[in-house]
Design an enzyme around this catalytic site. Structure first.
Site, PDB file in Angstrom:
ATOM      1  N   LYS A  66      55.152 -76.251  62.090  1.00  0.00           N
ATOM      2  CA  LYS A  66      54.983 -77.358  63.020  1.00  0.00           C
ATOM      3  C   LYS A  66      54.990 -78.659  62.220  1.00  0.00           C
ATOM      4  CE  LYS A  66      53.630 -77.899  66.822  1.00  0.00           C
ATOM      5  NZ  LYS A  66      52.364 -77.499  67.446  1.00  0.00           N
ATOM      6  N   HIS A  67      55.847 -79.581  62.602  1.00  0.00           N
ATOM      7  CA  HIS A  67      55.912 -80.894  61.964  1.00  0.00           C
ATOM      8  C   HIS A  67      56.046 -80.792  60.447  1.00  0.00           C
ATOM      9  CE1 HIS A  67      55.379 -82.968  65.733  1.00  0.00           C
ATOM     10  NE2 HIS A  67      54.349 -82.194  66.002  1.00  0.00           N
ATOM     11  N   ASN A 232      48.593 -83.860  50.391  1.00  0.00           N
ATOM     12  CA  ASN A 232      47.863 -82.866  49.623  1.00  0.00           C
ATOM     13  C   ASN A 232      47.693 -81.593  50.451  1.00  0.00           C
ATOM     14  OD1 ASN A 232      47.313 -84.363  47.250  1.00  0.00           O
ATOM     15  ND2 ASN A 232      45.461 -85.229  48.116  1.00  0.00           N
ATOM     16  N   HIS A 393      56.947 -83.708  49.665  1.00  0.00           N
ATOM     17  CA  HIS A 393      56.983 -84.824  50.610  1.00  0.00           C
ATOM     18  C   HIS A 393      58.408 -84.977  51.175  1.00  0.00           C
ATOM     19  CE1 HIS A 393      52.946 -86.326  49.793  1.00  0.00           C
ATOM     20  NE2 HIS A 393      53.186 -86.126  48.518  1.00  0.00           N
TER      21      HIS A 393
END
Length: 393
Positions: A66-67, A232, A393
Site C-alpha cells: 500500500k502506497h 525510516n 526512497h
C-alpha cells in the site's frame, strides 16, 4: 510494447501520465483491468521483494503493498489452525498451496493496512491463490504468470475490472537508475546488495551469539522487506512472515513503536478471548477487522457501548483488559527484528523486547552502540551488526 498511457499520475490533476522504456520493451503485460500510476509503483516494488524472498529462501513468497511500502510479506510455510482463523481462511473447502499460504500470511498480518492493497506473487498464480485473492478488497496483483483457472477467477473480480499484471521473471534492469524531482534528474547504482549472505551475521557484539536457522531466515526476510520499504523503517518477523512493519517515520524509536504495536495487534488477534468474539452472522470481513481492531485498542467502548455492540455481536463481550493484553503479549517469543539503519539508542531495544524480540539485525555504527549492546545483553538478545544500510526512497 514500449510504453503504456495511464489515466493520470499520483492524483487526477497530474496529466499526462505514462510508463515507458527508453530502450527495449516493457517487461510487463496487463492481462486485465487498467492499472494506474500508484498501482505500477506498488507492483514493481512488491515484485522485486517477492522475487528476492523466493531466491533467498527457496520458498514461494507473497507481499501486500500500500502506497509503495509493504503492509505484509511472507513465505509459504503451512498455516496453523489459529492462523487460518485470524486470516479468515478457516472456512475454505480447498487445499492451500505454498503460494496460497504465502499470500494468506502476507495479506493477513496487518489486515487493516492491507485493505485495498496491491499483491505480488513470486510464482505463477494458481487456482487456490486466486480464490483467496478474490475474497479480499484489493486493487490488483502482479506475478510471473497465471494458470488459466486462476486468470478466469481474477478476471471476474471487481465486476471484471481487477488489475492483473504479468511480468517477465527474466527481466533485468540496467545497473544505473534515474528519477526526477523538481525537474532535476537523480542517478544512482541500483541497490543490488545480497541479504542472504552469512557474512551479515559474522559481527555479533552481544553476549548471546546464537542465531537459530529459523532466526536467520526470519532476519533475512526482515532485511529484504526493509530493502523495499520507505525509510525510516523496521520490520518484526516471526515464523516466516512480517508481523509488524513501520515505514516512513522520521524518528527511529517512533518507527520501532509503530511496528511493535502492529506486531502486538497481530499477536492479540490470536488471544483466545479475541478469537471467541461472538460475531453476528453475515458481518462483512472488513467490518470484522475494524471491530477486532477497536476491541483490542483503548477505544474498545466504540464497539462495546450500549447501542453499538448489538450491531456486531450476538451478546456483549467482556472488555479485554490492559492486564490481560500485557499478559498475552508477554507470551510472544522468538521474534526477529531488522532495521534499515543503526539504532541510535537503547530505547529501541527496550520497545522491541516488549514485543518478544530475541534476535536483531541492524547496520551498527551509532556513537551509542555501547548502550544498544548493553540493552540487548540485559535481555539476552542476540544482535548482529550487518554493516549494511537499506534506505529506500
Amino acid at each position: 510494447m514500449k510504453e503504456l498511457a495511464l489515466k493520470y499520475g499520483c492524483n487526477p490533476n497530474q496529466k499526462p501520465s505514462r510508463i515507458y522504456m527508453e530502450e527495449g520493451e516493457l517487461p510487463i503485460e496487463v492481462l486485465n483491468g487498467r492499472p494506474g500510476y500508484i498501482n505500477f509503483l506498488d507492483a514493481l516494488n512488491s515484485w522485486q521483494l517477492v522475487k528476492e524472498l523466493k531466491a533467498a529462501t527457496g520458498v514461494p513468497a507473497a507481499a501486500s503493498f500500500k502506497h509503495v511500502s509493504p503492509a505484509g510479506a511472507a513465505i509459504g510455510l503451512p498455516l496453523s489452525d489459529t492462523l487460518k482463523k485470524i486470516y479468515f481462511v478457516d472456512d475454505i473447502d480447498f487445499e492451500l498451496t505454498p503460494l496460497a499460504n504465502a499470500y494468506a500470511r502476507a495479506r493477513g498480518a496487518d489486515r487493516m493496512c492491507s485493505y485495498g492493497d496491491f499483491a505480488a506473487l513470486s510464482d505463477v498464480c494458481d487456482e487456490a491463490t486466486a480464490k483467496l485473492i478474490k475474497r479480499e478488497v484489493s486493487d490488483g496483483v502482479i506475478a510471473p504468470g497465471f494458470t488459466p483457472e486462476a486468470l478466469k477467477i481474477l478476471k471476474e473480480k471487481r465486476k471484471g475490472t481487477y488489475n492483473v499484471i504479468q511480468i517477465d521473471p527474466n527481466y533485468r534492469p540496467a545497473p544505473i537508475e534515474h528519477k526526477q524531482v523538481f525537474g532535476i534528474t537523480f542517478e544512482q547504482g541500483r541497490n543490488e546488495v545480497k541479504l542472504d549472505d552469512d557474512k551479515l551475521f559474522e559481527n555479533i557484539p552481544t553476549i548471546n551469539k546464537t542465531f537459530t536457522s529459523e532466526a536467520k531466515r526470519d532476519l533475512i526476510i526482515s532485511l529484504i522487506t526493509l530493502k523495499y520499504t520507505q525509510s525510516n523503517s523496521v520490520c518484526y518477523v516471526k515464523d516466516g512472515q512480517a508481523i509488524g512493519i513501520g515505514a516512513g517515520q522520521q524518528s527511529r524509536i517512533h518507527c520501532t513503536r509503530l511496528a511493535g504495536n502492529k506486531a502486538d495487534i497481530w499477536w492479540l488477534r490470536q488471544c483466545p478471548k479475541v478469537m471467541a468474539l461472538p460475531f453476528k452472522p453475515g458481518i462483512r470481513r472488513a467490518d470484522r477487522d475494524n471491530t477486532i481492531d477497536l476491541y483490542i485498542s483503548e477505544d474498545h467502548d466504540d464497539v462495546l457501548k450500549e447501542g453499538a455492540w448489538q450491531n456486531f455481536f450476538t451478546e456483549k463481550p467482556e472488555v479485554l483488559t490492559i492486564e490481560e493484553k500485557k499478559a498475552w503479549i508477554a507470551q510472544n517469543t522468538q521474534v526477529a527484528l531488522g532495521s534499515d539503519a543503526f539504532f541510535p539508542f537503547g530505547d529501541n531495544i527496550e520497545r522491541a523486547h516488549k514485543s518478544g524480540v530475541e534476535y536483531i539485525a541492524q547496520a551498527g555504527g551509532s556513537i551509542r552502540d555501547d548502550n544498544v549492546i548493553e540493552t540487548c545483553d540485559k535481555y539476552g538478545i542476540a544482535m548482529a551488526f550487518t554493516g549494511v544500510r537499506l534506505f529506500h526512497h
